[in-house]
Design a protein around this motif. Structure first.
Motif, PDB file in Angstrom:
ATOM      1  N   ASP A  79     -92.310 -20.805 -73.334  1.00 34.35           N
ATOM      2  CA  ASP A  79     -93.235 -20.585 -72.220  1.00 34.35           C
ATOM      3  C   ASP A  79     -92.788 -21.340 -70.974  1.00 34.35           C
ATOM      4  OD1 ASP A  79     -94.742 -19.018 -73.885  1.00 34.35           O
ATOM      5  OD2 ASP A  79     -96.240 -20.559 -74.312  1.00 34.35           O
ATOM      6  N   GLN A  80     -92.298 -22.573 -71.162  1.00 31.70           N
ATOM      7  CA  GLN A  80     -91.826 -23.362 -70.027  1.00 31.70           C
ATOM      8  C   GLN A  80     -90.618 -22.703 -69.368  1.00 31.70           C
ATOM      9  OE1 GLN A  80     -94.769 -25.201 -70.026  1.00 31.70           O
ATOM     10  NE2 GLN A  80     -93.438 -26.601 -68.947  1.00 31.70           N
ATOM     11  N   SER A  81     -89.723 -22.133 -70.200  1.00 26.98           N
ATOM     12  CA  SER A  81     -88.534 -21.452 -69.673  1.00 26.98           C
ATOM     13  C   SER A  81     -88.927 -20.215 -68.870  1.00 26.98           C
ATOM     14  CB  SER A  81     -87.604 -21.046 -70.817  1.00 26.98           C
ATOM     15  OG  SER A  81     -87.141 -22.177 -71.519  1.00 26.98           O
ATOM     16  N   TRP A  99     -77.434 -19.465 -63.151  1.00 30.30           N
ATOM     17  CA  TRP A  99     -78.467 -19.484 -64.188  1.00 30.30           C
ATOM     18  C   TRP A  99     -77.938 -18.907 -65.495  1.00 30.30           C
ATOM     19  CZ3 TRP A  99     -81.784 -15.692 -66.581  1.00 30.30           C
ATOM     20  CH2 TRP A  99     -82.897 -16.243 -67.233  1.00 30.30           C
ATOM     21  N   LEU A 100     -77.149 -17.849 -65.408  1.00 32.04           N
ATOM     22  CA  LEU A 100     -76.580 -17.220 -66.612  1.00 32.04           C
ATOM     23  C   LEU A 100     -75.253 -17.871 -66.985  1.00 32.04           C
ATOM     24  CD1 LEU A 100     -77.382 -13.455 -65.951  1.00 32.04           C
ATOM     25  CD2 LEU A 100     -78.364 -14.918 -67.743  1.00 32.04           C
ATOM     26  N   TYR A 105     -74.824 -19.503 -76.818  1.00 25.83           N
ATOM     27  CA  TYR A 105     -76.228 -19.460 -77.244  1.00 25.83           C
ATOM     28  C   TYR A 105     -77.177 -19.533 -76.042  1.00 25.83           C
ATOM     29  CZ  TYR A 105     -80.692 -20.894 -79.216  1.00 25.83           C
ATOM     30  OH  TYR A 105     -82.034 -20.973 -79.521  1.00 25.83           O
ATOM     31  N   GLN A 106     -76.867 -20.431 -75.090  1.00 21.63           N
ATOM     32  CA  GLN A 106     -77.720 -20.577 -73.907  1.00 21.63           C
ATOM     33  C   GLN A 106     -77.736 -19.289 -73.086  1.00 21.63           C
ATOM     34  OE1 GLN A 106     -75.718 -24.065 -72.334  1.00 21.63           O
ATOM     35  NE2 GLN A 106     -77.460 -25.381 -72.820  1.00 21.63           N
ATOM     36  N   VAL A 107     -76.564 -18.686 -72.926  1.00 20.51           N
ATOM     37  CA  VAL A 107     -76.475 -17.448 -72.146  1.00 20.51           C
ATOM     38  C   VAL A 107     -77.250 -16.329 -72.835  1.00 20.51           C
ATOM     39  CG1 VAL A 107     -74.907 -15.646 -71.302  1.00 20.51           C
ATOM     40  CG2 VAL A 107     -74.294 -18.061 -71.041  1.00 20.51           C
ATOM     41  N   GLN A 108     -77.086 -16.205 -74.143  1.00 16.14           N
ATOM     42  CA  GLN A 108     -77.800 -15.163 -74.887  1.00 16.14           C
ATOM     43  C   GLN A 108     -79.310 -15.361 -74.805  1.00 16.14           C
ATOM     44  OE1 GLN A 108     -76.218 -15.253 -78.867  1.00 16.14           O
ATOM     45  NE2 GLN A 108     -74.174 -14.588 -78.224  1.00 16.14           N
ATOM     46  N   THR A 109     -79.748 -16.617 -74.874  1.00 10.16           N
ATOM     47  CA  THR A 109     -81.181 -16.910 -74.785  1.00 10.16           C
ATOM     48  C   THR A 109     -81.719 -16.541 -73.407  1.00 10.16           C
ATOM     49  OG1 THR A 109     -80.943 -18.739 -76.364  1.00 10.16           O
ATOM     50  CG2 THR A 109     -82.918 -18.729 -74.985  1.00 10.16           C
ATOM     51  N   LYS A 110     -80.973 -16.885 -72.358  1.00 11.60           N
ATOM     52  CA  LYS A 110     -81.409 -16.574 -70.989  1.00 11.60           C
ATOM     53  C   LYS A 110     -81.363 -15.078 -70.714  1.00 11.60           C
ATOM     54  CE  LYS A 110     -80.218 -21.027 -68.888  1.00 11.60           C
ATOM     55  NZ  LYS A 110     -79.327 -21.734 -67.930  1.00 11.60           N
ATOM     56  N   GLU A 111     -80.356 -14.406 -71.250  1.00 12.85           N
ATOM     57  CA  GLU A 111     -80.286 -12.955 -71.081  1.00 12.85           C
ATOM     58  C   GLU A 111     -81.487 -12.274 -71.727  1.00 12.85           C
ATOM     59  OE1 GLU A 111     -75.505 -11.965 -70.698  1.00 12.85           O
ATOM     60  OE2 GLU A 111     -76.532 -11.581 -72.590  1.00 12.85           O
ATOM     61  N   ALA A 112     -81.853 -12.726 -72.917  1.00 10.68           N
ATOM     62  CA  ALA A 112     -83.016 -12.156 -73.609  1.00 10.68           C
ATOM     63  C   ALA A 112     -84.286 -12.395 -72.796  1.00 10.68           C
ATOM     64  CB  ALA A 112     -83.149 -12.766 -75.001  1.00 10.68           C
TER      65      ALA A 112
END
Length: 270
Positions: A79-81, A99-100, A105-112
């Motif tokens: 929720d914070q993200s 940002w991307l 893992y971080q990139v995949q999480t942000k893309e999702a």
């Protein structure tokens, strides 16, 4: 403080029921509540129960409040993200390329997150994001095709679609072509025609255009222009014939000097 004054096992029961209620009622955690939940996650349950199966047995917490705390914190961080993403985008401070970035893992999480939350942004925020890609003098970086597809869908920006079709073809761009054909309106048809400039997407684009009914005049003109090209005429005519346009093809081959009549008649003769 009140929890710690309770005697065991009532204390563990209370911790478990409290966290369970927060989870079941989807209560939004405040920063202070998040700190409290973090503390519960780190505490080790005292009471265990023994579970027996077919040839095995193991002990599990009787009141597994750390597991609930872990789920609550995971949702809170998510929720914070989301909140940070929305606020940065709305302020115009979100730089997509920065940002991307990060680990895979971080990139995949942000893309999702981007794909899931993009349509919650205002038109102004979406426009600011698309401008970062479409108004660059030199396109030195583009996000993944999955992100580009979502940005194109939500923004309905022809320049974003143009960049998408220039990228290496994959399942995401192919699926977007099929989706556009199902929509079948003027804008969607225009983007499919644009996709035909990519050699890897050309045949699928032509196939999808031939399926759209009713066929728009601009699509007819586009397909006629393709049937004037020696490399495309046979394929285009074949797709149109499969979609029931044989009589139109015969009329074109007979009366339109622009098209490759021989290729069309060859298709009709098969």
């Amino acid at each position: 403080f009140a929890l710690e004054r309770l005697s065991l096992p009532a204390q563990e029961v209370a911790r478990y029921l409290l966290l369970q209620k927060i989870e079941n009622q989807n209560i939004t955690l405040t920063p202070k509540m998040a700190l409290f939940v973090e503390k519960q996650k780190s505490m080790i349950p005292t009471y265990k129960v023994l579970e027996r199966g077919d040839g095995y047995e193991f002990s599990v917490p009787a009141f597994n409040y750390p597991a609930i705390a872990s789920r609550l914190l995971k949702q809170w961080h998510q929720d914070q993200s989301i909140l940070a993403f929305v606020l940065e985008a709305e302020r115009g401070d979100l730089v997509l390329q920065d940002w991307l970035s990060g680990s895979d893992y971080q990139v995949q999480t942000k893309e999702a997150l981007f794909i899931r939350e993009l349509d919650s942004l205002s038109p102004e925020a979406i426009s600011k994001l698309t401008n970062q890609l479409t108004q660059a003098s030199i396109t030195s970086w583009l996000p993944s095709s999955q992100v580009m597809v979502r940005l194109a869908q939500v923004s309905e920006n022809s320049d974003v679609y143009k960049l998408l079709w220039l990228m290496k073809t994959d399942q995401h761009s192919q699926q977007e072509l099929s989706r556009l054909a199902k929509v079948g309106d003027e804008f969607s048809s225009a983007q499919i025609m644009l996709a035909a400039s990519n050699p890897s997407l050309k045949e699928q684009a032509i196939t999808e255009l031939a399926k759209i009914r009713p066929m728009r005049e601009e699509v007819k003109e586009f397909l006629i222009s393709r049937m004037a090209l020696p490399d495309d005429a046979t394929f285009v005519a074949g797709e149109l014939a499969r979609q029931g346009y044989a009589s139109w093809l015969e009329e074109l081959a007979t009366h339109n000097q622009r098209v490759n009549s021989r290729a069309i008649f060859n298709v009709l003769g098969q």
